[in-house]
Design a protein around this motif. Structure first.
Motif, PDB file in Angstrom:
ATOM      1  N   GLY A   1       0.793  -1.224   0.000  1.00 18.51           N
ATOM      2  CA  GLY A   1       0.000   0.000   0.000  1.00 18.51           C
ATOM      3  C   GLY A   1       0.822   1.268   0.000  1.00 18.51           C
ATOM      4  O   GLY A   1       0.274   2.360   0.161  1.00 18.51           O
ATOM      5  N   TYR A   2       2.152   1.162  -0.156  1.00 15.22           N
ATOM      6  CA  TYR A   2       3.002   2.345  -0.170  1.00 15.22           C
ATOM      7  C   TYR A   2       3.147   2.873  -1.595  1.00 15.22           C
ATOM      8  O   TYR A   2       3.349   2.104  -2.541  1.00 15.22           O
ATOM      9  CB  TYR A   2       4.385   2.039   0.402  1.00 15.22           C
ATOM     10  N   CYS A   3       3.067   4.207  -1.723  1.00 15.38           N
ATOM     11  CA  CYS A   3       3.227   4.830  -3.025  1.00 15.38           C
ATOM     12  C   CYS A   3       4.705   4.781  -3.425  1.00 15.38           C
ATOM     13  O   CYS A   3       5.583   5.139  -2.633  1.00 15.38           O
ATOM     14  CB  CYS A   3       2.738   6.279  -2.986  1.00 15.38           C
ATOM     15  N   LEU A   4       4.985   4.336  -4.640  1.00 10.78           N
ATOM     16  CA  LEU A   4       6.365   4.215  -5.103  1.00 10.78           C
ATOM     17  C   LEU A   4       6.782   5.334  -6.041  1.00 10.78           C
ATOM     18  O   LEU A   4       7.968   5.623  -6.177  1.00 10.78           O
ATOM     19  CB  LEU A   4       6.550   2.865  -5.812  1.00 10.78           C
ATOM     20  N   GLU A   5       5.827   6.001  -6.679  1.00 13.80           N
ATOM     21  CA  GLU A   5       6.148   7.082  -7.608  1.00 13.80           C
ATOM     22  C   GLU A   5       4.936   7.981  -7.774  1.00 13.80           C
ATOM     23  O   GLU A   5       3.803   7.509  -7.728  1.00 13.80           O
ATOM     24  CB  GLU A   5       6.577   6.519  -8.962  1.00 13.80           C
ATOM     25  N   CYS A   6       5.211   9.279  -7.958  1.00 13.39           N
ATOM     26  CA  CYS A   6       4.122  10.255  -8.027  1.00 13.39           C
ATOM     27  C   CYS A   6       4.089  10.962  -9.379  1.00 13.39           C
ATOM     28  O   CYS A   6       5.113  11.107 -10.045  1.00 13.39           O
ATOM     29  CB  CYS A   6       4.277  11.311  -6.922  1.00 13.39           C
ATOM     30  N   ILE A   7       2.907  11.406  -9.745  1.00 13.29           N
ATOM     31  CA  ILE A   7       2.723  12.290 -10.897  1.00 13.29           C
ATOM     32  C   ILE A   7       2.614  13.706 -10.353  1.00 13.29           C
ATOM     33  O   ILE A   7       1.681  14.029  -9.606  1.00 13.29           O
ATOM     34  CB  ILE A   7       1.457  11.914 -11.689  1.00 13.29           C
ATOM     35  N   CYS A   8       3.585  14.551 -10.691  1.00  9.20           N
ATOM     36  CA  CYS A   8       3.673  15.884 -10.078  1.00  9.20           C
ATOM     37  C   CYS A   8       2.868  16.919 -10.853  1.00  9.20           C
ATOM     38  O   CYS A   8       2.695  16.817 -12.075  1.00  9.20           O
ATOM     39  CB  CYS A   8       5.131  16.331 -10.003  1.00  9.20           C
ATOM     40  N   THR A   9       2.388  17.924 -10.134  1.00 11.74           N
ATOM     41  CA  THR A   9       1.749  19.068 -10.768  1.00 11.74           C
ATOM     42  C   THR A   9       2.826  19.974 -11.346  1.00 11.74           C
ATOM     43  O   THR A   9       4.019  19.841 -11.032  1.00 11.74           O
ATOM     44  CB  THR A   9       0.899  19.850  -9.753  1.00 11.74           C
ATOM     45  N   VAL A  10       2.424  20.899 -12.182  1.00 12.79           N
ATOM     46  CA  VAL A  10       3.386  21.798 -12.824  1.00 12.79           C
ATOM     47  C   VAL A  10       4.111  22.620 -11.760  1.00 12.79           C
ATOM     48  O   VAL A  10       3.492  23.194 -10.865  1.00 12.79           O
ATOM     49  CB  VAL A  10       2.669  22.732 -13.823  1.00 12.79           C
ATOM     50  N   GLY A  11       5.434  22.654 -11.876  1.00 10.90           N
ATOM     51  CA  GLY A  11       6.234  23.429 -10.936  1.00 10.90           C
ATOM     52  C   GLY A  11       6.942  22.576  -9.906  1.00 10.90           C
ATOM     53  O   GLY A  11       7.691  23.112  -9.080  1.00 10.90           O
ATOM     54  N   PHE A  12       6.740  21.234  -9.965  1.00 10.93           N
ATOM     55  CA  PHE A  12       7.366  20.351  -8.979  1.00 10.93           C
ATOM     56  C   PHE A  12       7.930  19.121  -9.685  1.00 10.93           C
ATOM     57  O   PHE A  12       7.437  18.706 -10.742  1.00 10.93           O
ATOM     58  CB  PHE A  12       6.359  19.929  -7.910  1.00 10.93           C
ATOM     59  N   SER A  13       8.948  18.522  -9.079  1.00 10.06           N
ATOM     60  CA  SER A  13       9.560  17.325  -9.637  1.00 10.06           C
ATOM     61  C   SER A  13      10.058  16.445  -8.506  1.00 10.06           C
ATOM     62  O   SER A  13       9.971  16.809  -7.327  1.00 10.06           O
ATOM     63  CB  SER A  13      10.720  17.695 -10.574  1.00 10.06           C
ATOM     64  N   GLY A  14      10.612  15.285  -8.874  1.00 12.12           N
ATOM     65  CA  GLY A  14      11.110  14.336  -7.887  1.00 12.12           C
ATOM     66  C   GLY A  14      10.200  13.130  -7.795  1.00 12.12           C
ATOM     67  O   GLY A  14       9.048  13.146  -8.265  1.00 12.12           O
ATOM     68  N   THR A  15      10.707  12.060  -7.169  1.00 13.73           N
ATOM     69  CA  THR A  15       9.934  10.832  -7.038  1.00 13.73           C
ATOM     70  C   THR A  15       8.616  11.078  -6.333  1.00 13.73           C
ATOM     71  O   THR A  15       7.569  10.536  -6.699  1.00 13.73           O
ATOM     72  CB  THR A  15      10.748   9.774  -6.272  1.00 13.73           C
ATOM     73  N   PHE A  16       8.673  11.934  -5.316  1.00 13.50           N
ATOM     74  CA  PHE A  16       7.466  12.247  -4.543  1.00 13.50           C
ATOM     75  C   PHE A  16       7.110  13.735  -4.643  1.00 13.50           C
ATOM     76  O   PHE A  16       6.495  14.292  -3.741  1.00 13.50           O
ATOM     77  CB  PHE A  16       7.659  11.843  -3.084  1.00 13.50           C
ATOM     78  N   CYS A  17       7.527  14.355  -5.745  1.00 17.69           N
ATOM     79  CA  CYS A  17       7.223  15.785  -6.015  1.00 17.69           C
ATOM     80  C   CYS A  17       7.761  16.689  -4.916  1.00 17.69           C
ATOM     81  O   CYS A  17       7.146  17.707  -4.576  1.00 17.69           O
ATOM     82  CB  CYS A  17       5.718  16.000  -6.175  1.00 17.69           C
ATOM     83  N   GLU A  18       8.912  16.323  -4.371  1.00 17.79           N
ATOM     84  CA  GLU A  18       9.463  17.081  -3.257  1.00 17.79           C
ATOM     85  C   GLU A  18      10.322  18.264  -3.690  1.00 17.79           C
ATOM     86  O   GLU A  18      10.651  19.134  -2.880  1.00 17.79           O
ATOM     87  CB  GLU A  18      10.300  16.157  -2.357  1.00 17.79           C
ATOM     88  N   HIS A  19      10.690  18.327  -4.980  1.00 19.47           N
ATOM     89  CA  HIS A  19      11.537  19.408  -5.463  1.00 19.47           C
ATOM     90  C   HIS A  19      10.682  20.517  -6.083  1.00 19.47           C
ATOM     91  O   HIS A  19       9.780  20.245  -6.880  1.00 19.47           O
ATOM     92  CB  HIS A  19      12.529  18.896  -6.503  1.00 19.47           C
ATOM     93  N   VAL A  20      10.996  21.764  -5.721  1.00 21.55           N
ATOM     94  CA  VAL A  20      10.287  22.920  -6.283  1.00 21.55           C
ATOM     95  C   VAL A  20      11.076  23.434  -7.482  1.00 21.55           C
ATOM     96  O   VAL A  20      12.273  23.721  -7.378  1.00 21.55           O
ATOM     97  CB  VAL A  20      10.141  24.037  -5.235  1.00 21.55           C
ATOM     98  N   LEU A  21      10.418  23.538  -8.608  1.00 18.99           N
ATOM     99  CA  LEU A  21      11.070  24.024  -9.813  1.00 18.99           C
ATOM    100  C   LEU A  21      11.028  25.545  -9.882  1.00 18.99           C
ATOM    101  O   LEU A  21      10.173  26.190  -9.263  1.00 18.99           O
ATOM    102  CB  LEU A  21      10.382  23.445 -11.055  1.00 18.99           C
ATOM    103  N   THR A  22      11.948  26.106 -10.634  1.00 22.95           N
ATOM    104  CA  THR A  22      11.919  27.543 -10.900  1.00 22.95           C
ATOM    105  C   THR A  22      10.810  27.829 -11.913  1.00 22.95           C
ATOM    106  O   THR A  22      10.684  27.134 -12.925  1.00 22.95           O
ATOM    107  CB  THR A  22      13.269  28.014 -11.451  1.00 22.95           C
ATOM    108  N   LYS A  23      10.019  28.839 -11.631  1.00 20.31           N
ATOM    109  CA  LYS A  23       8.873  29.153 -12.475  1.00 20.31           C
ATOM    110  C   LYS A  23       9.007  30.571 -13.031  1.00 20.31           C
ATOM    111  O   LYS A  23       9.233  31.523 -12.284  1.00 20.31           O
ATOM    112  CB  LYS A  23       7.581  29.025 -11.678  1.00 20.31           C
ATOM    113  N   LEU A  24       8.866  30.683 -14.355  1.00 23.93           N
ATOM    114  CA  LEU A  24       8.844  31.976 -15.029  1.00 23.93           C
ATOM    115  C   LEU A  24       7.497  32.124 -15.725  1.00 23.93           C
ATOM    116  O   LEU A  24       7.010  31.180 -16.354  1.00 23.93           O
ATOM    117  CB  LEU A  24       9.958  32.083 -16.075  1.00 23.93           C
ATOM    118  N   VAL A  25       6.914  33.280 -15.619  1.00 27.73           N
ATOM    119  CA  VAL A  25       5.661  33.562 -16.331  1.00 27.73           C
ATOM    120  C   VAL A  25       5.828  34.872 -17.085  1.00 27.73           C
ATOM    121  O   VAL A  25       6.614  35.744 -16.698  1.00 27.73           O
ATOM    122  CB  VAL A  25       4.452  33.652 -15.380  1.00 27.73           C
TER     123      VAL A  25
END
Length: 370
Positions: free
Chosen positions: A59-83
């Protein structure tokens, strides 16, 4: 013969006991065999709004689908965002030609991705003649980037790419159909975690930078935020004919309030009967609330409000005036009676003295003329 019968009876009892034990054991085994297996509770370990891609048997999550602006196995990294926005102007006779937003997206991606990891580009367009392409770019922050000025070379590269005739042909079908106007990109320091705001402050993105504003209840420049405290000894003084209440931000009245009070603490003054609380400066009967951290500030402290007084109620004023006037009338009436009494008494005394003098005069005349 008796021994044989007893032995046989005991042997039968022993056999019966074994049968009962066997049945109970078989029942327990059958129960365990037919029980329904439990489904393990799933543990979603995704951060920053990510969804789990798949779970393991436990029942443990092994990999995540991240929203825009995040990365990493569990979306723990914050990406640099330009608009930002790119502006184009179509020729009048080309206004009906659709703008290829996918082409803009790919052109920008081709510029950014070779030097930036985890690159994502999103583009949406609007307008028929004056075309505006809203752009969002996310990627891993290069370690050499320090502030918003680090994005200037990247913006220049994207501008150079978008104004090329081949790029305009991809976007509008023909290089002569439109012209490139300009591009502005801004680093979103707040969401990209480029800021140094205090944990008790809000980061606000502004063009070419950001601002830090301390949360309610704290004071400072946003980088340093200190909890607001108020000293009870510096609160506007207690007026005559009044009592005081000290109430915390959650509405609890303090029986023995401390000297140091937290943000949101309110001090209430309650005047005695027939007295009205009023602002000593403005004479308003709706004085400013005395609150820790409120405004306007009182005498350079963290308390709000002004000095207050307890003024006599109008009904009490009228009662006092009536009482004074009545007293004066009574004094005047009593004074009139007293004056009249004194005048009468004086007249009576004079009359008595006159009569007495006359009697003495008659006696003297009789003595000299027997």
């Amino acid at each position: 013969m008796l021994v044989y019968r007893v032995t046989l009876f005991l042997w039968c009892l022993f056999g019966l006991w074994n049968i009962i034990q066997a049945q109970s054991t078989n029942g327990a085994v059958n129960t365990a065999t037919t029980s329904t297996p439990t489904t393990p509770t799933r543990m979603n370990r995704c951060h920053n709004g990510g969804d789990c891609k798949f779970y393991n048997e436990s029942g443990y999550c092994l990999e995540c689908i991240c929203t825009v602006g995040f990365s990493g196995t569990f979306c723990e990294h914050v990406l640099t965002k330009l608009v930002g926005e790119a502006f184009f102007t179509k020729k009048v006779n080309s206004s009906l030609i659709p703008t290829n937003s996918t082409a803009i997206q790919q052109l920008i991606f081709d510029v950014v991705s070779p030097s930036k990891t985890n690159t994502t580009v999103m583009v949406s367009v609007s307008g028929t003649v004056n075309v505006i392409a809203k752009i969002t770019i996310c990627f891993e922050r290069p370690y050499t980037w320090r502030n918003f000025t680090s994005a200037i070379p990247l913006q220049q590269q994207i501008e150079a790419k978008l104004k090329e005739p081949t790029s305009l042909a991809l976007i509008f079908g023909n290089a002569a159909s439109a012209t490139y106007t300009n591009l502005n990109l801004d680093v979103q320091e707040c969401v990209s975690m480029w800021h140094n705001c205090n944990k008790n402050a809000q980061c606000i993105n502004i063009p070419d930078g950001f601002r830090c504003i301390c949360d309610r209840g704290f004071s400072g420049d946003g980088v340093t935020c200190t909890a607001i405290k108020c000293m009870l000894s510096r609160v506007p003084e207690l007026p005559t004919f009044a009592t005081r209440k000290v109430i915390t931000h959650n509405g609890t009245e303090l029986t023995n309030p401390p000297e140091i009070n937290s943000f949101g603490t309110v001090v209430e003054y309650i005047c005695s009967k027939h007295y009205i609380l009023a602002d000593a400066v403005t004479s308003s009967t709706d004085p400013t609330v005395i609150e820790c951290g409120g405004s306007p500030k009182y005498a350079g402290t963290n308390w709000s409000g002004n000095r207050v007084t307890c003024n006599i109620d109008t009904s009490l004023k009228i009662a006092i005036i009536i009482s004074v006037v009545s007293s004066l009338i009574i004094i005047m009436v009593l004074g009139g009676f007293l004056v009249d009494y004194c005048v009468r008494r004086e007249k009576k005394a004079k009359e008595s003295r006159r009569l007495k003098e006359e009697d003495i005069g008659i006696e003297n005349d009789n003595f000299h003329h027997p």
